[in-house]
Write a protein that holds these residues in place. Sequence first.
Motif, PDB file in Angstrom:
ATOM      1  N   LEU A 417     -10.361   2.682   3.961  1.00  0.00           N
ATOM      2  CA  LEU A 417     -10.282   1.310   4.421  1.00  0.00           C
ATOM      3  C   LEU A 417      -9.692   1.165   5.886  1.00  0.00           C
ATOM      4  O   LEU A 417      -9.014   2.051   6.489  1.00  0.00           O
ATOM      5  CB  LEU A 417      -9.296   0.418   3.393  1.00  0.00           C
ATOM      6  N   TYR A 418      -9.943  -0.142   6.584  1.00  0.00           N
ATOM      7  CA  TYR A 418      -9.565  -0.274   7.901  1.00  0.00           C
ATOM      8  C   TYR A 418      -8.542  -1.721   7.860  1.00  0.00           C
ATOM      9  O   TYR A 418      -8.865  -2.693   7.141  1.00  0.00           O
ATOM     10  CB  TYR A 418     -10.934  -0.837   8.539  1.00  0.00           C
ATOM     11  N   TYR A 419      -7.612  -1.290   8.587  1.00  0.00           N
ATOM     12  CA  TYR A 419      -6.534  -2.312   8.596  1.00  0.00           C
ATOM     13  C   TYR A 419      -6.380  -2.811   9.910  1.00  0.00           C
ATOM     14  O   TYR A 419      -6.448  -2.013  10.973  1.00  0.00           O
ATOM     15  CB  TYR A 419      -5.266  -1.708   8.082  1.00  0.00           C
ATOM     16  N   GLN A 420      -6.165  -4.157   9.998  1.00  0.00           N
ATOM     17  CA  GLN A 420      -5.578  -4.591  11.577  1.00  0.00           C
ATOM     18  C   GLN A 420      -4.128  -4.475  11.536  1.00  0.00           C
ATOM     19  O   GLN A 420      -3.220  -4.390  10.595  1.00  0.00           O
ATOM     20  CB  GLN A 420      -5.698  -6.267  11.752  1.00  0.00           C
ATOM     21  N   TRP A 421      -3.643  -3.942  12.626  1.00  0.00           N
ATOM     22  CA  TRP A 421      -1.857  -3.660  13.105  1.00  0.00           C
ATOM     23  C   TRP A 421      -1.230  -4.761  12.429  1.00  0.00           C
ATOM     24  O   TRP A 421      -1.255  -5.773  12.797  1.00  0.00           O
ATOM     25  CB  TRP A 421      -1.580  -3.416  14.505  1.00  0.00           C
ATOM     26  N   GLY A 422      -0.466  -4.233  11.496  1.00  0.00           N
ATOM     27  CA  GLY A 422       0.597  -5.451  10.916  1.00  0.00           C
ATOM     28  C   GLY A 422       0.311  -5.947   9.501  1.00  0.00           C
ATOM     29  O   GLY A 422       1.141  -6.529   8.791  1.00  0.00           O
ATOM     30  N   ARG A 423      -1.029  -5.623   9.316  1.00  0.00           N
ATOM     31  CA  ARG A 423      -1.529  -6.400   7.957  1.00  0.00           C
ATOM     32  C   ARG A 423      -1.424  -5.525   6.717  1.00  0.00           C
ATOM     33  O   ARG A 423      -1.544  -4.207   7.078  1.00  0.00           O
ATOM     34  CB  ARG A 423      -2.814  -6.860   8.079  1.00  0.00           C
ATOM     35  N   LYS A 424      -1.346  -6.080   5.554  1.00  0.00           N
ATOM     36  CA  LYS A 424      -0.952  -5.227   4.277  1.00  0.00           C
ATOM     37  C   LYS A 424      -2.387  -5.186   3.448  1.00  0.00           C
ATOM     38  O   LYS A 424      -2.700  -4.302   2.636  1.00  0.00           O
ATOM     39  CB  LYS A 424       0.113  -6.159   3.349  1.00  0.00           C
ATOM     40  N   ASP A 425      -3.355  -5.963   3.999  1.00  0.00           N
ATOM     41  CA  ASP A 425      -4.663  -5.926   3.200  1.00  0.00           C
ATOM     42  C   ASP A 425      -5.887  -5.511   3.977  1.00  0.00           C
ATOM     43  O   ASP A 425      -5.697  -5.467   5.400  1.00  0.00           O
ATOM     44  CB  ASP A 425      -5.165  -7.420   2.621  1.00  0.00           C
ATOM     45  N   PRO A 426      -6.796  -4.684   3.634  1.00  0.00           N
ATOM     46  CA  PRO A 426      -7.700  -4.182   4.304  1.00  0.00           C
ATOM     47  C   PRO A 426      -8.775  -5.210   4.880  1.00  0.00           C
ATOM     48  O   PRO A 426      -8.918  -6.197   4.037  1.00  0.00           O
ATOM     49  CB  PRO A 426      -8.610  -2.986   3.404  1.00  0.00           C
ATOM     50  N   CYS A 427      -9.677  -4.951   5.825  1.00  0.00           N
ATOM     51  CA  CYS A 427     -10.535  -5.659   6.234  1.00  0.00           C
ATOM     52  C   CYS A 427     -11.878  -5.443   5.698  1.00  0.00           C
ATOM     53  O   CYS A 427     -12.575  -4.317   5.979  1.00  0.00           O
ATOM     54  CB  CYS A 427     -10.600  -5.619   7.679  1.00  0.00           C
ATOM     55  N   VAL A 444       1.092 -14.940   9.869  1.00  0.00           N
ATOM     56  CA  VAL A 444       1.209 -14.022   8.478  1.00  0.00           C
ATOM     57  C   VAL A 444       0.640 -14.940   7.317  1.00  0.00           C
ATOM     58  O   VAL A 444       0.207 -14.234   6.266  1.00  0.00           O
ATOM     59  CB  VAL A 444       2.631 -13.483   8.283  1.00  0.00           C
ATOM     60  N   ALA A 445       1.191 -16.109   7.252  1.00  0.00           N
ATOM     61  CA  ALA A 445       0.967 -16.849   5.988  1.00  0.00           C
ATOM     62  C   ALA A 445      -0.438 -17.245   5.873  1.00  0.00           C
ATOM     63  O   ALA A 445      -0.992 -16.970   4.581  1.00  0.00           O
ATOM     64  CB  ALA A 445       1.578 -18.358   6.126  1.00  0.00           C
ATOM     65  N   TYR A 446      -1.128 -17.165   6.922  1.00  0.00           N
ATOM     66  CA  TYR A 446      -2.805 -17.315   6.481  1.00  0.00           C
ATOM     67  C   TYR A 446      -3.394 -15.891   6.286  1.00  0.00           C
ATOM     68  O   TYR A 446      -4.486 -15.895   5.660  1.00  0.00           O
ATOM     69  CB  TYR A 446      -3.400 -17.774   8.065  1.00  0.00           C
ATOM     70  N   ALA A 447      -2.810 -14.985   6.770  1.00  0.00           N
ATOM     71  CA  ALA A 447      -3.220 -13.502   6.592  1.00  0.00           C
ATOM     72  C   ALA A 447      -3.051 -13.210   5.153  1.00  0.00           C
ATOM     73  O   ALA A 447      -3.948 -12.657   4.423  1.00  0.00           O
ATOM     74  CB  ALA A 447      -2.694 -12.737   7.449  1.00  0.00           C
TER      75      ALA A 447
END
Length: 602
Positions: A417-427, A444-447
């Motif tokens: 999987l691919y992740y943006q730096w700092g996010r817990k969910d994959p793109c 972060v709330a939107y993410a």
Amino acid sequence: MKKLFYCEAAAFAAALVLSSCQNDNIEQAEKARTMTISAATELPDMTRTSIGEDGHQVIWTEGNEIAIFGSDNLSAHSIFTLSSGAGETSGEFTGEAVSGDELIAVYPASYLAEGASVSKTGDIYSIPVTIPETQAYAEASFPDDSFLAVAKGTEEGIEFKNLMGVLKLQLYGTSARKISEIQLAAAEPLAGDAVIKYDGAGEPTLEFTGNVKKVVSVTVNPAFTLSTDANNPSVIYLAVPAGALKGGMSVSLTNSNIRSFIRTTKDNTISRSKIKAMPVTSTSFSVDVNKLANTFIVNPEGSISIYPFRPDGKLIGHVKSTSFTQKFYSAVSGQSAKGTITAYTNYCKFVASANEGDVVLIASDADGVVWSWTVWITDTPADVTLKDGSVIMDRNLGATASDITNVTATATETRGLYYQWGRKDPCFNATTNSVETSAEVGTVAYAIANPTQFIRPSSNGGNEGDWLWEADNTLWGATKTIYDPCPAGYQVSCGGTGTSSIWTANDFQTNAGTYDSTNTGYYFSVTNGDPIWFTSAAYYLYDAASASVKFYAGGYYWNYNSVDMTSGAKYGRLFKMTSSDVSNSSNLKRSAGCSIRCMKIK
């Protein structure tokens, strides 16, 4: 301890003493005032008021403070402190004088919003307050300074009315467990910024305006031991805004490594100035906090139960009851189903199919997504020890194969999987499923509310190259955070032996890795087991020239370290596979979607 009583309402009096200032001479003019509060609570002496032996006597306690506005100046208030009458039904409060035909007061004074000004429309006063999300435990009582009340009166007296009710939890467990925190989640707001509206005659109302919290907690210090006797349960009181909990609630009892969870969907409406006693309930259902994470590994055709907790054991909220069977946990739109979901009263069970892959399970309440988890369906990854002593997984996060030589594996299956730096969910599907960052989107709330959506950087402002509108260097770190996407016991890697180190080829073996040009990846010899495989296949990055998210070649692996470049751009640190070596001097914009190789927490 006094015996506690319930009553429908109790009227009680206290005197206020105001001080006035004239020119350069300060004169204290003490005037007796009468204050009446309508209440229906059972409280011992250590809190603001107490219903005593006769069920009606109410007393003030030392240190009580109220904030008072005078109608001549609604932009400034005075703090009045109890100066006499502690332990009595009437008392005197002393503070700097305010003037006006009408006085508006708030208890406790600490709830008044910072820099608050009162406004008036017709006969209705609006008073801004902030209700904290944490209350302090008080034995056999609701927490001290937690019962919001408002009053309107004159110098002849003010009359308080409560805006809160009291929830009485009666709990016991199968073992004498120490408890450090009690969490309560509801479908309605429990804390945050709000406005009291009151005309002095009718019922006061509370309207939440922002920073809304639907989870509140009571901290216990020192920790008390949960009762094991159903006939003599532990009792915890919480002050709750009147009307809340009508959609049901979730309760969690916490200590350092165990979470006990209770859920009810009954109508638990809280009435103003009254106690709502919940039925005696067992809390034997427990979750090991060490097994909580944002990603769970499940073998093909295996199963897992996922509970409504963040990785740090905090309740995510109280989901709507209609979502349990159909919407509470679901596969991300556009992804093929990888298993079946069964929702229970207090958790979700996911049964994986025989197909390997990744599924994001989403928890929602009436307002949208509250939290989400990734279910990684694969054979259990092996641990690999590197030369520098680091222990990493034998595959990328989300990959269904560890070795390109596996006859069933393809290069795509080893990418993960691919992740943006700092996010817990994959793109997922970043090239078609993206949105531009902004002050509203880049949070972060939107993410959290939009898992798997790629948030591309803005060309019109914000932090250059970041998916966040305002940079946050703490989302990932040396200590695993709640936004770390790795399974329990693992974290986003740092590489090397130091917190700022990045792996090099020398950490894997003395010589450079063996490059596979056909499958674009590398084999490295390691201390134990077969050579470890790192793909150099692709990553997501926003291309400003074409105004689109593209898929690029290059083996970038996120590190938990971050970098603030002198140009103002926000970068994440990473290690990069090249055709001849491992580069440890690479940075990439944090909005990029890159691979992760999880490292075992030491």
